[in-house]
Design an enzyme around this catalytic site. Sequence first.
Site: not given
Ligand code: NAP
Length: 515
Positions: A286, A320
């Site tokens: 997501e 999001c």
């Molecule tokens: P993110 O930077 O993509 O991180 C999400 C998770 O993925 C974190 O736990 C992160 O760990 C981990 N991660 C990072 N690199 C990875 C890799 N190479 N392999 C596996 N896992 C990895 O996102 P965020 O900044 O936390 O959240 C914001 C984003 O989430 C926005 O784009 C928002 O739109 C989206 N979002 C979508 C929804 C939906 O329902 N569609 C809901 C909420 C948020 P680390 O923290 O250790 O880097």
Amino acid sequence: MIPEFRNEAPTDFSDEQNKNLMLKAIKDAKNEFGREYELVIEGWKVKSSDKFASINPSNPKQVVGYAYKADQGLAEQAMKSALTTFEEWKNVSPEIRARYLYKAAALMRKYKADLTAAIILENGKNWTEADGDVAEAIDFLDFYATRALHLAERQPLTRITGENNELYYIPLGVGVIISPWNFPLAILTGMTVGPLVMGNTIVLKPASNTPVVAAKFMEIMDEAGVPGGVINLVYGSGSDIGHYLVSHPRTRFVNFTGSKEVGLFIVEEGSKMQKGQEWIKRINAEMGGKNAIIVDCEANLDAALSCVIASAFGYQGQKCSACSRVIIDESIYDYFKEQLVEKTESIKIGPAEDQHNYMGPLIDQAAVDKFLNYVEVGQKEGKILCGGHLLDKGSYYVEPTIFDNIDPEARLAQEEIFGPLLSLIKAKDFDQALEIANNTDYGLTGSVYSNNWNKLEKARRDFYVGNLYFNRKSTSALVGVHPFGGYNMSGTGAKAGGNDYLLLFCQAKSVSEEL
Ligand code: NAP
Ligand code: MG
């Protein structure tokens, strides 16, 4: 009888008693600042040789807590624990599994103020937003428990003579849950307990910005009696242990919520067959959005104004579902723009723990840098109408910012910014407004403000988003009421808080007995 699901009500902070309870909870949470939080593997609290700080974004000098960091060796131990526990957990009855969720929901209600305080301090959410985060977590627990009980009922099949036939749902195996920081309790809870109640075991890797709230979740699941090893909590870097767990041959499914970049990487890595892998991994991803609100010439503009503000600047635009494009009919464009700027300039910004602040800080320095970089981009692509600044050097407070007359193809209109930056786009009529709204890689949320039934019907059919709202804001989806999740680059199609969500974490078995 299976209980009927009801949404948890928001807390009324104008009530003196609730307000005082919250003030006390914030004080108590601050007394815990600097505490250490261990990994949880097989039910044991585990320290490692390395730890990292989680800071209060409202005041980056304050350390909310230190989390022990897992390396790949510890991630492997967590995987082994989840694999071993699966052999027992898969045979626990759905009624018992659901009971753990109902109990955890009751505990979250009991500790609501403390959980809210943790989110205020670790995330920089204002009181109302943090309270909503906790309410949503409670809802996920109750809702998925109830859904799991329905799925455990005898499923309807067509009867034929001479056979006794049955279909039921069995779990998949070990799921890797990778959650974002922006709903540190609600999303993490929903993504974890949905698979859990279906009989899967979990390796949970929460976002590195919000380990303390993840620890509070684990404490509650433990108090609810969930056996050790069912959820294994590992803090650590996404690109290191997150990647390791996604690529692990024994991972049966990945449940991810976060950015498009990381989501697409996980889809790719998760599809590679590893040595010894016996199945095709299921990957739910997501991801982000570039959500639009259309303001039609036949709309209640006052209602539209306040909902655009709430959708774009609530939680600093870090949802999001946040609105980042307003598409306005040209006949009302100038009027709407002036009113919007005036309202935006009156928004109160400051520490999230102060009840009177509407906007708090961005989550971290990287988010501040990204925001300021997009302000520069915006100045080349359009005209800034208000905001654009960092409030104090070294702080994470930025102003709510609006750009005028942005081209639908501009970067500001295409890329997810994840901050309080709003682009105004002019449309010559409703058809063109819809076209502009759909002109994005994403398809998460959208709103339409119009009193014209025909236009709403057109949007109902053609506005290509997973969550479409009419004459209301684009944020604040409720569990069970607005099943949530988007199209295209916004995700693989899970609807969190919807009736079908749990089917992503099980497989149907058909058993036929000849008589
Ligand atoms: P993110 O930077 O993509 O991180 C999400 C998770 O993925 C974190 O736990 C992160 O760990 C981990 N991660 C990072 N690199 C990875 C890799 N190479 N392999 C596996 N896992 C990895 O996102 P965020 O900044 O936390 O959240 C914001 C984003 O989430 C926005 O784009 C928002 O739109 C989206 N979002 C979508 C929804 C939906 O329902 N569609 C809901 C909420 C948020 P680390 O923290 O250790 O880097
Ligand atoms: Mg932090």
